[in-house]
Enzyme design. Structure first.
Site, PDB file in Angstrom:
ATOM      1  N   GLU A 193     107.179 -83.057  55.354  1.00 14.66           N
ATOM      2  CA  GLU A 193     107.270 -84.737  55.166  1.00 14.66           C
ATOM      3  C   GLU A 193     105.803 -85.295  55.261  1.00 14.66           C
ATOM      4  O   GLU A 193     105.262 -84.392  56.752  1.00 14.66           O
ATOM      5  CB  GLU A 193     108.475 -85.275  55.406  1.00 14.66           C
TER       6      GLU A 193
ATOM      7  N   LYS B 297      95.647 -82.032  62.766  1.00 16.68           N
ATOM      8  CA  LYS B 297      97.173 -81.519  62.213  1.00 16.68           C
ATOM      9  C   LYS B 297      96.653 -80.367  61.311  1.00 16.68           C
ATOM     10  O   LYS B 297      97.748 -79.441  61.205  1.00 16.68           O
ATOM     11  CB  LYS B 297      97.769 -82.850  61.704  1.00 16.68           C
TER      12      LYS B 297
ATOM     13  N   SER C 226      91.798 -87.001  68.448  1.00 19.53           N
ATOM     14  CA  SER C 226      92.637 -86.835  67.282  1.00 19.53           C
ATOM     15  C   SER C 226      91.983 -86.828  66.153  1.00 19.53           C
ATOM     16  O   SER C 226      92.658 -85.774  65.771  1.00 19.53           O
ATOM     17  CB  SER C 226      94.105 -86.873  67.675  1.00 19.53           C
TER      18      SER C 226
HETATM   19  C1  LIG Z   1      98.696 -87.861  62.849  1.00 17.99           C
HETATM   20  C2  LIG Z   1      98.194 -87.884  63.911  1.00 17.99           C
HETATM   21  C3  LIG Z   1      97.872 -88.766  65.265  1.00 17.99           C
HETATM   22  C4  LIG Z   1      99.717 -88.324  65.863  1.00 17.99           C
HETATM   23  O1  LIG Z   1     100.402 -87.146  65.773  1.00 17.99           O
HETATM   24  P1  LIG Z   1     101.018 -86.772  67.149  1.00 17.99           P
HETATM   25  O2  LIG Z   1     101.901 -85.487  66.413  1.00 17.99           O
HETATM   26  O3  LIG Z   1     102.031 -87.699  67.922  1.00 17.99           O
HETATM   27  O4  LIG Z   1      99.583 -86.200  67.679  1.00 17.99           O
HETATM   28  C5  LIG Z   1      97.303 -88.629  66.323  1.00 17.99           C
HETATM   29  N1  LIG Z   1      96.315 -88.935  65.673  1.00 17.99           N
HETATM   30  C6  LIG Z   1      95.761 -88.465  64.624  1.00 17.99           C
HETATM   31  C7  LIG Z   1      94.314 -88.894  63.890  1.00 17.99           C
HETATM   32  C8  LIG Z   1      97.434 -88.163  63.737  1.00 17.99           C
HETATM   33  O5  LIG Z   1      96.363 -87.967  62.512  1.00 17.99           O
END
Ligand SMILES: *Cc1c(COP(=O)(O)O)cnc(C)c1O
Length: 398
Positions: free
Chosen positions: A112, A90, A378
């Site tokens: 948000e 993010k 992610s």
């Molecule tokens: C917020 C988040 C997601 C989901 O958000 P996307 O916009 O779909 O990437 C996925 N993995 C993690 C670790 C997150 O913090």
């Protein structure tokens, strides 16, 4: 195929657009018309790239997971967004957008947040850049995500609990948009995923596209080829997935596997699999698929992972589904939790529960031995430790 470049009105096929109150029209037009020229500016680029390198810690490593590869009979690389500052992808987006806001002369940032991860990533960059930050968060989420609320406060952000509706993400989103309507001149609205009115879905994908840019460079170095056979990522709103697939979209030989949260099962009434269950509707200023009941009211999604329970999905994804460019899988809670433990035990990496949804797809695909597979991790699992321990202990898995 370059579908992240929506048409002039922001449509990917029939999805997307900008459904916003009249009063925001000028703001959104200004953003749409200026963000490319600001981001292409030499000073902006230099600052953004240096922050990605020295502050975020990029490039994130592309790690050959040998024991995981052996188990699934192919060559698996993990794109380690979990190693970034603040523990997920993010921050790639918030660094870019807050920097953009500064260059646009804005003095106030709003955002948000649902699980709090985007709020923390935004508050982090606002502290760094010394800019006022207000984060809207449903009261239910404030209570569920105490640590992230404390982090935002420590970082100097003001967290405003939202008490309308179910007091979750969509309500926080409505209040953020309301704030923006009242303060269109000095305020910049940082959206956390490839959602929202045009140009946000495209812009967020562009900011996250550093992920696939690096994958190409790293694969070229390690495998003497730029393109993998598979890219696998989880999808909530679609930003880590968007960044992971961005530079591979026009190459149909790269198979794209995108994993939504099936929750307790897509027919259980407790799910967040918007591609499978959603109907056309408007959410967050964008026309896309939305989890809704027969009256068109937004249905609260469910997933064990707080980051995937968004009732909509970025407008590009229904379009990719329709074009048959990506395969969408719904991964249930149990499958994700099992895969999280598996990665932990095979590679010594505790993934975020969101990322474990991507890993669980490995069990559902038949690979060839020579296949090169990139799975985007992610984020890291630190934030999920309570959920992990409760689950594993009650299922006698530890
Ligand atoms: C917020 C988040 C997601 C989901 O958000 P996307 O916009 O779909 O990437 C996925 N993995 C993690 C670790 C997150 O913090």
């Amino acid at each position: 195929m370059k579908p992240f470049f929506a048409n002039e009105q922001g449509y990917f096929g029939e999805y997307g657009g900008a459904f916003i109150p009249e009063i925001l029209y000028k703001c959104v037009e200004e953003l749409k018309n200026s963000y490319h020229s600001i981001m292409d500016n030499k000073d902006f680029k230099k600052e953004y790239e240096s922050l990605l390198k020295d502050y975020v810690g990029r490039p994130s490593s592309l790690y050959h997971a040998k024991r995981l590869s052996k188990k699934y009979g192919c060559k698996i690389y993990l794109k380690r967004e979990d190693l970034n500052h603040t523990g997920a992808h993010k921050i790639n987006n918030t660094v870019g957008q807050v920097l953009l806001a500064k260059h646009m002369g804005k003095t106030r940032i709003i955002a948000e947040t649902g699980a709090g991860q985007h709020g923390v990533a935004t508050a982090t960059v606002c502290a760094l850049m010394n800019i006022k930050c207000i984060v809207y968060m449903g009261k239910t989420d404030v209570e569920r995500q105490r640590v992230n609320v404390e982090k935002m406060k420590m970082l100097g952000a003001e967290v405003r609990p939202v008490t309308s509706g179910n007091m979750t993400l969509k309500d926080a989103t409505n209040d953020a948009i309301r704030d923006w309507c009242s303060n269109p001149k000095d305020t910049y609205y940082v959206i956390g995923s490839t959602v929202g009115p045009h140009p946000y879905p495209t812009m967020v994908a562009e900011l996250q596209s550093v992920i696939s840019k690096e994958i190409k460079e790293q694969l070229l170095e390690k495998e003497s080829r730029e393109n993998p056979d598979y890219i696998i990522a989880c999808v909530g709103g679609g930003s880590n997935a968007g960044g992971s697939i961005y530079h591979f979209l026009d190459n149909e030989k790269v198979k794209l596997i995108l994993c939504e949260a099936g929750g307790k099962g897509i027919n259980s009434g407790f799910s967040a699999a918007t591609i499978q269950l959603g109907k056309k509707g408007i959410i967050h200023g964008s026309k896309t698929l939305v989890m809704q009941n027969e009256d068109g009211q937004i249905q609260e999604p469910y997933s064990i992972s707080a980051g995937l329970d968004y009732p909509g999905i970025g407008p590009i994804y229904p379009y990719l589904k329709k074009r048959n460019r990506a395969k969408f899988l719904a991964i249930n809670d149990d499958e994700a939790m099992e895969s999280a433990l598996e990665l932990t035990r095979l590679e010594g990496i505790i993934p975020a529960i969101e990322s474990a949804h991507a890993l669980a797809s490995l069990k559902k695909i038949e690979f060839n031995k020579k296949d090169i597979v990139v799975v985007t991790i992610s984020g890291r699992g630190d934030k999920d430790m309570d959920t992990f321990l409760n689950y594993f202990e009650s299922h006698e898995m530890l």
